[in-house]
Design an enzyme around this catalytic site. Structure first.
Site, PDB file in Angstrom:
ATOM      1  N   GLU A  33     -28.520   0.535   1.624  1.00 25.74           N
ATOM      2  CA  GLU A  33     -29.614   0.306   0.672  1.00 25.74           C
ATOM      3  C   GLU A  33     -29.172   0.570  -0.775  1.00 25.74           C
ATOM      4  O   GLU A  33     -29.243   1.706  -1.249  1.00 25.74           O
ATOM      5  CB  GLU A  33     -30.806   1.218   1.023  1.00 25.74           C
ATOM      6  CG  GLU A  33     -31.995   1.039   0.086  1.00 25.74           C
ATOM      7  CD  GLU A  33     -33.205   1.904   0.464  1.00 25.74           C
ATOM      8  OE1 GLU A  33     -33.150   2.583   1.497  1.00 25.74           O
ATOM      9  OE2 GLU A  33     -34.186   1.899  -0.281  1.00 25.74           O
ATOM     10  N   LYS A  43     -30.376  -3.505   2.898  1.00 31.98           N
ATOM     11  CA  LYS A  43     -31.737  -3.277   2.381  1.00 31.98           C
ATOM     12  C   LYS A  43     -31.676  -3.307   0.849  1.00 31.98           C
ATOM     13  O   LYS A  43     -31.513  -2.263   0.197  1.00 31.98           O
ATOM     14  CB  LYS A  43     -32.269  -1.928   2.890  1.00 31.98           C
ATOM     15  CG  LYS A  43     -33.645  -1.561   2.341  1.00 31.98           C
ATOM     16  CD  LYS A  43     -34.272  -0.389   3.088  1.00 31.98           C
ATOM     17  CE  LYS A  43     -35.543   0.094   2.419  1.00 31.98           C
ATOM     18  NZ  LYS A  43     -36.291   1.079   3.204  1.00 31.98           N
TER      19      LYS A  43
HETATM   20  C1  5MM Z   1     -36.838   2.668  -2.266  1.00 30.41           C
HETATM   21  O1  5MM Z   1     -37.430   3.503  -1.345  1.00 30.41           O
HETATM   22  C2  5MM Z   1     -37.333   3.118   0.026  1.00 30.41           C
HETATM   23  C3  5MM Z   1     -38.233   1.957   0.327  1.00 30.41           C
HETATM   24  O2  5MM Z   1     -39.550   2.326  -0.036  1.00 30.41           O
HETATM   25  P1  5MM Z   1     -40.460   1.368  -0.931  1.00 30.41           P
HETATM   26  O3  5MM Z   1     -40.717   0.148  -0.099  1.00 30.41           O
HETATM   27  O4  5MM Z   1     -41.684   2.199  -1.155  1.00 30.41           O
HETATM   28  O5  5MM Z   1     -39.713   1.078  -2.195  1.00 30.41           O
HETATM   29  C4  5MM Z   1     -37.745   4.323   0.889  1.00 30.41           C
HETATM   30  O6  5MM Z   1     -37.204   4.227   2.179  1.00 30.41           O
HETATM   31  C5  5MM Z   1     -37.317   5.617   0.247  1.00 30.41           C
HETATM   32  O7  5MM Z   1     -35.930   5.707   0.335  1.00 30.41           O
HETATM   33  C6  5MM Z   1     -38.034   6.728   0.967  1.00 30.41           C
HETATM   34  O8  5MM Z   1     -39.407   6.637   0.662  1.00 30.41           O
HETATM   35  C7  5MM Z   1     -37.479   8.113   0.655  1.00 30.41           C
HETATM   36  O9  5MM Z   1     -37.567   8.447  -0.659  1.00 30.41           O
HETATM   37  P2  5MM Z   1     -37.103   9.924  -1.156  1.00 30.41           P
HETATM   38  O10 5MM Z   1     -37.069   9.763  -2.640  1.00 30.41           O
HETATM   39  O11 5MM Z   1     -38.140  10.889  -0.711  1.00 30.41           O
HETATM   40  O12 5MM Z   1     -35.773  10.220  -0.566  1.00 30.41           O
END
Ligand code: 5MM
Length: 346
Positions: A179, A221
């Site tokens: 990602e 991703k």
């Molecule tokens: C970019 O964030 C990931 C995808 O989420 P969105 O669709 O909301 O953008 C998401 O998997 C993110 O990595 C997680 O929510 C974990 O975030 P943190 O900052 O708590 O590690």
């Protein structure tokens, strides 16, 4: 070649099976608590557990969700009935995933830029997660667009870490979700996002090859190519779909089984519209499946409705199911905006 190669290939394909995507619910405690605080929900382990149970026990969620990415606290938790969440997921037909990075930290010598950490002890953590039932993992790198950034230093450091993580995952039997997120924050035009996404994906795939990562046993991703949130000229759905597919076709090898987007702060409906148009207009041109791995854009309505009150669980689950369904349809190019109004709350 990993001794798990056949299993990894099969899992990767199942993660992006037609009509399905991946649910990201791997918010760290800090992020989850921040979202809870905004709604006045107590930031306790029990409330985080209750919320994750609400998500994982949503009836028929696996019609549109192939697997979900958990956080370390969550993968160790049980349902109220005492069943491990890993078992709850397997019984519901969803593959268990786990976030294995330990977060984005300031990158030395590069003000305003981050590098994601978590390689120390990763081999051992992967072995433990595999034993617990996990079959895929996630690592998120963050690339910020600003006046003189991203630097080559930042892009290469993150690409290297992503590739080392992916190689370790495949060695230990987990499909790596790779990602590299180019953040939507800033006032940059869509063309600048395109350029940075292109540089980032080129660096990521060069490093994946250097670290001998099997490209048919991973999922990408990425973020979509889109104007910064503060850019005076916001992108149209058509521009996002066209420029995102263009950059992916230029950089992502055909053997990668699937591209599962993050939503990255886009609205729920926009995230779905973008995914849908990519499949409608360009699906036939792309060698990989194009689907979603959203967190906020799937969870948001359910979290708002639940708001920490368990009497709201059935209706919140309906809202979650509905967003998962709309995105599942978008991954087939079968979504229509009129479907947004189809939820009937109990
Ligand atoms: C970019 O964030 C990931 C995808 O989420 P969105 O669709 O909301 O953008 C998401 O998997 C993110 O990595 C997680 O929510 C974990 O975030 P943190 O900052 O708590 O590690």
């Amino acid at each position: 070649m990993s001794r798990y190669a056949a299993e990894l290939r099969q899992t990767a394909r199942a993660m992006v099976a037609p009509g399905k995507g991946i649910l990201a619910m791997d918010e760290s405690n800090a992020t989850c608590n921040k979202r809870f605080e905004m709604l006045g929900i107590p930031t306790t382990e029990e409330r985080r557990r209750a919320y994750r149970e609400l998500i994982l026990t949503t009836p028929n969620l696996s019609e549109f969700i192939s697997g979900a990415i958990l956080y370390d606290e969550t993968i160790r938790q049980l349902s109220q009935a005492g069943v491990p969440f890993t078992q709850v997921m397997q019984d519901a037909g969803m593959i268990v995933g786990i976030k294995v990075d330990t977060g984005a930290k300031d990158l030395a010598t590069c003000p305003g830029e981050k590098v994601t950490e978590g390689l120390d002890g990763l081999r051992e953590r992967i072995a433990e997660y595999y034993q617990m039932g996990a079959r895929f993992a996630k690592w998120r790198a963050v690339i910020t667009i600003g006046d003189a950034i991203p630097s080559r230093t930042c892009i290469e450091a993150n690409a290297h870490a992503l590739a080392r993580y992916a190689a370790l995952c495949q060695e230990g039997g987990l499909v790596p979700i790779v990602e590299p997120e180019v953040l939507i924050d800033g006032n940059h035009p869509i063309e600048r996002c395109y350029q940075v996404t292109d540089q980032t994906l080129q660096a990521v795939f060069a490093q994946l090859r250097l670290q001998n990562v099997a490209l048919d046993q991973m999922i990408l991703k990425p973020s979509m190519v889109i104007a910064g949130l503060d850019c005076p000229t916001q992108s149209t759905v058509e521009q996002v779909a066209e420029m995102t597919i263009q950059v992916l076709r230029d950089t992502v090898p055909a053997t990668v089984p699937g591209v599962a987007f993050l939503s990255g702060g886009q609205s729920n409906q926009r995230s779905t519209e973008h995914l849908n148009l990519m499949n409608v207009k360009y699906g036939a041109l792309c060698p990989w499946r194009i689907t979603f791995s959203y967190a906020r854009a799937i969870q948001q309505p359910a979290l708002l409705h639940w708001a920490g009150n368990d009497a709201n669980i059935p209706a919140a689950q309906q809202l979650l199911y509905h967003r998962a369904k709309l995105n599942g349809l978008a991954s087939l190019g079968q979504y229509e905006p009129a479907m947004e109004k189809q939820t009937v709350l109990v």
